[in-house]
Scaffold this active site. Structure first.
Site, PDB file in Angstrom:
ATOM      1  N   ASN A  11      33.225  18.536  46.824  1.00 11.95           N
ATOM      2  CA  ASN A  11      32.343  17.929  46.182  1.00 11.95           C
ATOM      3  C   ASN A  11      31.837  16.585  47.185  1.00 11.95           C
ATOM      4  O   ASN A  11      32.674  15.700  47.366  1.00 11.95           O
ATOM      5  CB  ASN A  11      33.058  17.248  44.949  1.00 11.95           C
ATOM      6  CG  ASN A  11      32.127  16.274  44.231  1.00 11.95           C
ATOM      7  OD1 ASN A  11      30.851  16.148  44.362  1.00 11.95           O
ATOM      8  ND2 ASN A  11      32.593  15.451  43.157  1.00 11.95           N
ATOM      9  N   TRP A  12      30.542  16.882  47.543  1.00  8.80           N
ATOM     10  CA  TRP A  12      30.067  16.151  48.599  1.00  8.80           C
ATOM     11  C   TRP A  12      29.686  14.467  48.128  1.00  8.80           C
ATOM     12  O   TRP A  12      29.086  13.792  48.621  1.00  8.80           O
ATOM     13  CB  TRP A  12      29.163  16.809  49.231  1.00  8.80           C
ATOM     14  CG  TRP A  12      29.503  17.756  50.272  1.00  8.80           C
ATOM     15  CD1 TRP A  12      30.845  18.209  50.337  1.00  8.80           C
ATOM     16  CD2 TRP A  12      28.991  18.840  50.949  1.00  8.80           C
ATOM     17  NE1 TRP A  12      30.848  19.418  51.036  1.00  8.80           N
ATOM     18  CE2 TRP A  12      29.805  19.710  51.484  1.00  8.80           C
ATOM     19  CE3 TRP A  12      27.277  18.860  51.391  1.00  8.80           C
ATOM     20  CZ2 TRP A  12      29.241  20.613  52.444  1.00  8.80           C
ATOM     21  CZ3 TRP A  12      27.043  20.221  52.064  1.00  8.80           C
ATOM     22  CH2 TRP A  12      27.845  20.930  52.708  1.00  8.80           C
ATOM     23  N   LYS A  13      29.584  14.632  46.634  1.00  7.39           N
ATOM     24  CA  LYS A  13      29.238  13.315  45.943  1.00  7.39           C
ATOM     25  C   LYS A  13      27.718  12.882  46.707  1.00  7.39           C
ATOM     26  O   LYS A  13      27.022  13.713  47.137  1.00  7.39           O
ATOM     27  CB  LYS A  13      30.283  12.342  46.346  1.00  7.39           C
ATOM     28  CG  LYS A  13      31.604  12.758  45.799  1.00  7.39           C
ATOM     29  CD  LYS A  13      32.603  11.855  45.351  1.00  7.39           C
ATOM     30  CE  LYS A  13      33.964  12.654  44.571  1.00  7.39           C
ATOM     31  NZ  LYS A  13      34.900  11.733  44.325  1.00  7.39           N
ATOM     32  N   HIS A  97      32.291  14.959  36.036  1.00  8.14           N
ATOM     33  CA  HIS A  97      33.144  14.072  36.613  1.00  8.14           C
ATOM     34  C   HIS A  97      33.376  12.741  36.203  1.00  8.14           C
ATOM     35  O   HIS A  97      32.391  12.149  35.431  1.00  8.14           O
ATOM     36  CB  HIS A  97      32.355  14.222  37.709  1.00  8.14           C
ATOM     37  CG  HIS A  97      33.552  13.814  39.094  1.00  8.14           C
ATOM     38  ND1 HIS A  97      33.582  12.544  39.389  1.00  8.14           N
ATOM     39  CD2 HIS A  97      33.964  14.373  40.046  1.00  8.14           C
ATOM     40  CE1 HIS A  97      34.507  12.336  40.266  1.00  8.14           C
ATOM     41  NE2 HIS A  97      34.654  13.525  40.802  1.00  8.14           N
ATOM     42  N   GLU A  99      33.246   9.977  37.585  1.00 12.01           N
ATOM     43  CA  GLU A  99      32.170   9.049  38.162  1.00 12.01           C
ATOM     44  C   GLU A  99      30.793   8.971  37.146  1.00 12.01           C
ATOM     45  O   GLU A  99      30.469   8.335  36.835  1.00 12.01           O
ATOM     46  CB  GLU A  99      31.859   9.297  39.653  1.00 12.01           C
ATOM     47  CG  GLU A  99      33.252   8.922  40.384  1.00 12.01           C
ATOM     48  CD  GLU A  99      33.287   9.675  41.767  1.00 12.01           C
ATOM     49  OE1 GLU A  99      32.443  10.265  42.386  1.00 12.01           O
ATOM     50  OE2 GLU A  99      34.351   9.562  42.390  1.00 12.01           O
ATOM     51  N   GLU A 169      41.533  15.906  37.265  1.00 15.12           N
ATOM     52  CA  GLU A 169      41.372  14.833  38.101  1.00 15.12           C
ATOM     53  C   GLU A 169      41.622  13.602  37.674  1.00 15.12           C
ATOM     54  O   GLU A 169      41.004  12.649  36.825  1.00 15.12           O
ATOM     55  CB  GLU A 169      39.810  14.779  38.702  1.00 15.12           C
ATOM     56  CG  GLU A 169      39.201  15.958  39.363  1.00 15.12           C
ATOM     57  CD  GLU A 169      38.016  15.937  40.177  1.00 15.12           C
ATOM     58  OE1 GLU A 169      38.107  16.078  41.243  1.00 15.12           O
ATOM     59  OE2 GLU A 169      36.975  14.886  39.928  1.00 15.12           O
ATOM     60  N   GLY A 175      39.734   9.019  45.464  1.00 15.79           N
ATOM     61  CA  GLY A 175      39.409   8.268  46.522  1.00 15.79           C
ATOM     62  C   GLY A 175      40.450   7.086  46.642  1.00 15.79           C
ATOM     63  O   GLY A 175      40.181   6.094  47.265  1.00 15.79           O
ATOM     64  N   SER A 215      42.350  12.704  45.714  1.00 17.79           N
ATOM     65  CA  SER A 215      42.956  12.748  47.151  1.00 17.79           C
ATOM     66  C   SER A 215      43.820  13.754  47.963  1.00 17.79           C
ATOM     67  O   SER A 215      44.668  13.755  48.456  1.00 17.79           O
ATOM     68  CB  SER A 215      44.054  11.443  47.448  1.00 17.79           C
ATOM     69  OG  SER A 215      43.253   9.926  46.934  1.00 17.79           O
ATOM     70  N   GLY A 236      37.179  15.701  47.334  1.00 16.51           N
ATOM     71  CA  GLY A 236      36.115  14.686  47.619  1.00 16.51           C
ATOM     72  C   GLY A 236      36.003  14.420  49.150  1.00 16.51           C
ATOM     73  O   GLY A 236      35.607  15.068  49.944  1.00 16.51           O
ATOM     74  N   GLY A 237      36.779  13.348  49.494  1.00 17.92           N
ATOM     75  CA  GLY A 237      36.519  12.688  50.841  1.00 17.92           C
ATOM     76  C   GLY A 237      37.053  13.776  51.991  1.00 17.92           C
ATOM     77  O   GLY A 237      35.943  13.787  52.742  1.00 17.92           O
TER      78      GLY A 237
END
Ligand code: 13P
Length: 257
Positions: A11-13, A97, A99, A169, A175, A215, A236-237
Site C-alpha cells: 500500500n503505497w499510500k 483502511h 486512515e 491492521e 507506521g 509495521s 505500508g512503509g
C-alpha cells in the site's frame, strides 16, 4: 491451510511521484522470484495507476487502488468509481483502511457499500479492520472488529465473494514500528475467520485470505506467516523499497512453505 496461497500487497499510500512509482513497479516486477508460490500486488496513488498499469501488464504483480466509490458514475467530485479502476487495469481495491476511517470519517455503512460495489465489478476487495490502541487496552478488540466486519459484510452472502480478502491492521501498529506479536495477530485472525464461518459459511471461511498489516518488515514477516490464520501481509512503509518488499514476499512464502 495449505490451499490458501499467500498474498503480499504494498500500500503505497500518498507517497512517491510518477517516475518513482513506475520505477518501483518495474523493480518489483523484475525482482519477483520466478515461480514464487505467493501472490503479489501494489496499490499506487490514483494519479499513477495509469502510469504503473502498463509496467505491470502481463506480469505476476497485480495492480490495486487504495479506495473507490460505491456509485458507478455521477456527481461525486473528487471520487473515483470501481468501474474506472477496472478500466485502468486494477484487479483489486483496498476498502476501509483505518486512515480513511479516521481522517475521511468513513462509516461502516459506506464501507459496506464500497465492498459490494468492488465485488460487483469483479475486483478483489481488501477490507481493512482493526482496533486502536485505547480500544485494545479497554479489552474491546473483538467487539470493534466484529462491528467492522458486520458493517462491511452484512448482506453479502448472496453475492459473489470470491474476491474478498480481509486485512487485520491494528491501528496502534501502523507506521509505529510496533508490530503485533505473531501470537496476538493469530488470535485476531482466528477470531475473524470464526466470525466469517458463522456468517458466511465454512467454504468462505476456509478460502478467504486474512492479511496482517502494521509495521511489517522483512525480519518479522516469516514468524507472522507461520501462523495458521495469517495468509500474508498488507505492507505500508516497507513496500516503498523494492528490495525490502521483495524480501517480505520471500519471507511470506517461506513462512507458508
Ligand atoms: P505500515 O506497514 O507502514 O505500518 O503501514 C501498514 C498499513 O497501513 C498498510 O495498509
Amino acid at each position: 491451510m495449505k490451499d490458501r496461497r499467500p498474498l503480499v500487497v504494498g500500500n503505497w499510500k500518498m507517497h512517491l511521484d510518477g517516475a518513482g512509482a513506475e520505477r518501483l513497479a518495474g523493480e518489483i516486477r523484475d525482482g519477483l522470484p520466478p515461480g514464487a508460490s505467493v501472490d503479489v500486488g501494489v496499490c499506487p496513488p490514483f494519479p499513477y495507476l495509469c502510469r504503473v498499469s502498463p509496467v505491470l501488464k502481463g506480469s505476476a504483480v497485480a495492480l490495486g487502488a487504495q479506495d473507490g466509490h460505491w456509485e458507478q458514475q455521477g456527481p461525486f467530485t473528487g471520487w473515483v468509481s470501481m468501474a474506472m479502476l477496472v478500466d485502468v487495469g486494477c484487479s483489486s481495491v483496498i476498502i476501509g483502511h483505518s486512515e480513511r476511517r479516521q481522517f475521511g470519517r468513513e462509516t461502516d455503512d459506506e464501507i459496506g457499500r464500497k465492498v459490494r460495489a468492488g465485488l460487483d465489478q469483479g475486483l478483489g476487495v481488501i477490507l481493512c479492520v482493526g482496533e486502536t490502541g485505547p480500544e485494545r487496552d479497554a479489552g474491546v478488540t473483538e467487539a470493534i472488529v466484529a462491528r467492522q466486519l458486520s458493517g462491511a459484510l452484512e448482506g453479502l452472502a448472496s453475492r459473489g465473494i470470491r474476491g474478498l480478502v480481509v486485512a487485520y491492521e491494528p491501528v496502534w501498529a501502523i507506521g509505529t514500528g510496533k508490530t503485533a506479536t505473531p501470537a496476538l495477530a493469530q488470535e485476531a485472525h482466528q477470531f475473524i475467520r470464526q466470525w466469517i464461518l458463522g456468517r458466511l459459511g465454512s467454504d468462505v471461511a476456509q478460502q478467504v485470505r486474512i492479511l496482517y498489516g502494521g509495521s511489517v518488515k522483512p525480519d518479522n514477516m516469516r514468524a507472522l506467516a507461520e501462523m495458521p490464520d495469517i495468509d500474508g501481509a498488507l505492507v505500508g512503509g516497507a513496500s516503498l523499497q523494492a528490495s525490502g518488499f521483495l524480501d517480505i514476499v520471500r519471507q511470506a512464502a517461506a513462512g507458508k512453505g
